[in-house]
Design a protein around this motif. Structure first.
Motif, PDB file in Angstrom:
ATOM      1  N   VAL A  96      -9.468   4.204  -1.131  1.00 54.33           N
ATOM      2  CA  VAL A  96      -8.486   3.145  -1.384  1.00 54.33           C
ATOM      3  C   VAL A  96      -8.823   2.516  -2.726  1.00 54.33           C
ATOM      4  CG1 VAL A  96      -7.424   1.032  -0.511  1.00 54.33           C
ATOM      5  CG2 VAL A  96      -8.364   2.709   1.101  1.00 54.33           C
ATOM      6  N   SER A 119       0.346   5.543   0.230  1.00 55.96           N
ATOM      7  CA  SER A 119      -0.661   6.563   0.513  1.00 55.96           C
ATOM      8  C   SER A 119      -0.102   7.966   0.327  1.00 55.96           C
ATOM      9  CB  SER A 119      -1.204   6.399   1.935  1.00 55.96           C
ATOM     10  OG  SER A 119      -0.241   6.765   2.902  1.00 55.96           O
ATOM     11  N   VAL A 161      -2.850  -2.639   5.603  1.00 54.53           N
ATOM     12  CA  VAL A 161      -3.260  -1.546   4.716  1.00 54.53           C
ATOM     13  C   VAL A 161      -4.588  -0.964   5.171  1.00 54.53           C
ATOM     14  CG1 VAL A 161      -3.843  -0.908   2.349  1.00 54.53           C
ATOM     15  CG2 VAL A 161      -1.967  -2.513   2.772  1.00 54.53           C
ATOM     16  N   VAL A 176      -3.251   0.455  -3.694  1.00 58.34           N
ATOM     17  CA  VAL A 176      -2.889  -0.852  -3.136  1.00 58.34           C
ATOM     18  C   VAL A 176      -2.572  -1.855  -4.230  1.00 58.34           C
ATOM     19  CG1 VAL A 176      -4.304  -0.479  -1.082  1.00 58.34           C
ATOM     20  CG2 VAL A 176      -5.271  -1.689  -3.024  1.00 58.34           C
ATOM     21  N   GLY A 212       0.820  -1.206   0.000  1.00 56.01           N
ATOM     22  CA  GLY A 212       0.000   0.000   0.000  1.00 56.01           C
ATOM     23  C   GLY A 212       0.851   1.252   0.000  1.00 56.01           C
ATOM     24  N   CYS A 225      -5.069   6.010  -1.025  1.00 55.50           N
ATOM     25  CA  CYS A 225      -4.173   4.864  -0.855  1.00 55.50           C
ATOM     26  C   CYS A 225      -4.270   3.962  -2.072  1.00 55.50           C
ATOM     27  CB  CYS A 225      -4.539   4.093   0.410  1.00 55.50           C
ATOM     28  SG  CYS A 225      -3.356   2.794   0.841  1.00 55.50           S
TER      29      CYS A 225
END
Length: 336
Positions: free
Chosen positions: A251, A182, A238, A197, A180, A195
Motif C-alpha cells: 500500500v 487497487s 482501505v 491511497v 483507495g 493499493c
C-alpha cells in the motif's frame, strides 16, 4: 537584565514538564481531542524555541540545569518530532523485490521531467500518483499498464488485473471521494496486490478550528471531530481491503496522517512500515507554511503485509510539489 538562579531553575523544570506533557498529549489524545490534534498536525518544532534562551542562560548562570534541558531537547527531537532510529538493518530476503514510487502531484503542478528522470534513474517498477488531473500525462509512462480513477493512478511495468476501489464520504462534505485504488500486479518477481491511497485530509477541520491570525475557535471543534471520524472510517475501509488479500500486499500513497497519529497506529499498525523499519531520521514528506511558519510532516507512506517485507526507503528530491516523492524497495516471498 539578570535572571536569578531560583527563577531560572523554575523555568527550566517547568519547560521539561510542559514538553513532556505535550508529547504524552499528542500520542494519547491526537485524533481524539482537538488541542492534541492541532499539535499532531502543526509545526511542533516551535515548542523548541524556548531552548534558544534557556540553554545560554543555563550556561551562564547554572550549568547543572543543562541536564534537564538536555532531557527536554531529547524529548523534543525524538518522540515529539518523531525521530526514527533503526537499530538493525533489514534481514536479507531470499526472494525477489520490487521498487515502488509514490507522489502527490499537487494537482499536476510538478516538474514532470524531474519525476520522469527519477522513475528512469531508479528503475521503478510500480508508480502511485495522487491528485492527478485528467490532463496529466508523463511520456515515460506511455506503454505502461495503467489503472486510473478520480485523481488516483497506478502505473506498472507489468500487467495489471483490475481490483476493487474504496470510495468514502468526507464529512462535513456530502460528496464522496476515492480513498483507495487497487490492482493485482502480475510481475515476473511474483504476483502481488498493490493499493494506491489518497486518504482524506484533516485540513478542513483544522482550518476551521484555527481562526484568523494564530488564534483558535473551540466552538468549531465539532467540525474537526466529525472530519476525524470520517478519516478513520476511510482508513479502516482501505486497510480492510488490503488485509483481505491472499497475495502479498503493498500500500503506497498519501495517507494524510503522520505515523504518530492514533489512526495510523491503530489501523495500520499491523502492517510493515517501510520508513520505520528501514530508515532513520524524520522522513518528512509534506512541506508547507502556515502564516509564514514552516510545517513539515511525514504523511506519505509505504506499508506492506502478507509476506511483502520492506527492504529500503527513501524520500526523494523536490519535484515542485508540496509533497516529496517516496521510494521503497519491498521484498516478495520466493516462488514456491
Amino acid at each position: 537584565m539578570k535572571t536569578s538562579k531560583p527563577i531560572l531553575s523554575s523555568l527550566v523544570w517547568l519547560y521539561l514538564v510542559c514538553i513532556g506533557a505535550a508529547t504524552v498529549l499528542m500520542y494519547a489524545l491526537g485524533d481524539r481531542w482537538w488541542p492534541a490534534t492541532l499539535l499532531l498536525f502543526g509545526p511542533r518544532w516551535v515548542l523548541g524555541l524556548p531552548l534558544l534562551l534557556l540553554i545560554p542562560l543555563a550556561l551562564w548562570r547554572r550549568r547543572f540545569l543543562l541536564l534537564p534541558l538536555g532531557l527536554s531537547l531529547g524529548i523534543l527531537v525524538w518522540p515529539l518530532l518523531g525521530w526514527n532510529m533503526v537499530l538493525s538493518t533489514p534481514k536479507a530476503v531470499p526472494g525477489p523485490r520490487v521498487r515502488i514510487l509514490s507522489l502527490n502531484t499537487n494537482d499536476g503542478r510538478i516538474d514532470r521531467d524531474a519525476l520522469a528522470g527519477l522513475i528512469e534513474a531508479l528503475s521503478i517498477d510500480v508508480v502511485s500518483l495522487q491528485e492527478l488531473p485528467k490532463w496529466f500525462a508523463l511520456p515515460i509512462l506511455e506503454g505502461w499498464h495503467t489503472r486510473r480513477q478520480a485523481g488516483v493512478a497506478i502505473y506498472s511495468r507489468y500487467p495489471l488485473e483490475r481490483g476493487r476501489s474504496v470510495v468514502t464520504a468526507h464529512p462535513p462534505h456530502l460528496n464522496k471521494r476515492l480513498s483507495g485504488l487497487s490492482a493485482v500486479v502480475d510481475a515476473p518477481q511474483g504476483r502481488f496486490l498493490f493499493c494506491a491511497v489518497h486518504l482524506p485530509s484533516a485540513r478542513y477541520g483544522l482550518q476551521n478550528v484555527v481562526s484568523r491570525g494564530l488564534g483558535v475557535d473551540p466552538a468549531k471543534a465539532a467540525l474537526l471531530r466529525d472530519e476525524t471520524l470520517g478519516r478513520e472510517h476511510a482508513s479502516r475501509l482501505v486497510a480492510s481491503l488490503a488485509a483481505s488479500a491472499s497475495l502479498p500486499v503493498i500500500v503506497a500513497g498519501d495517507f494524510n496522517m503522520p505515523r504518530q497519529s492514533r489512526i495510523f497506529r491503530d489501523v495500520w499498525g499491523g502492517f510493515h512500515d517501510a520508513f520505520a523499519e528501514t530508515c532513520g531520521g524524520y522522513g518528512w514528506t509534506f512541506y508547507d507554511n502556515y502564516k509564514g511558519i514552516p510545517v513539515r510532516l511525514p504523511i506519505d507512506h509505504v506499508v506492506s503485509a502478507n509476506g511483502a517485507v520492506p527492504l529500503d526507503f527513501l524520500v526523494g528530491p523536490d519535484v515542485y510539489s508540496d509533497h516529496r516523492p517516496i521510494i521503497a524497495d519491498v521484498g516478495l516471498p520466493p516462488a514456491e
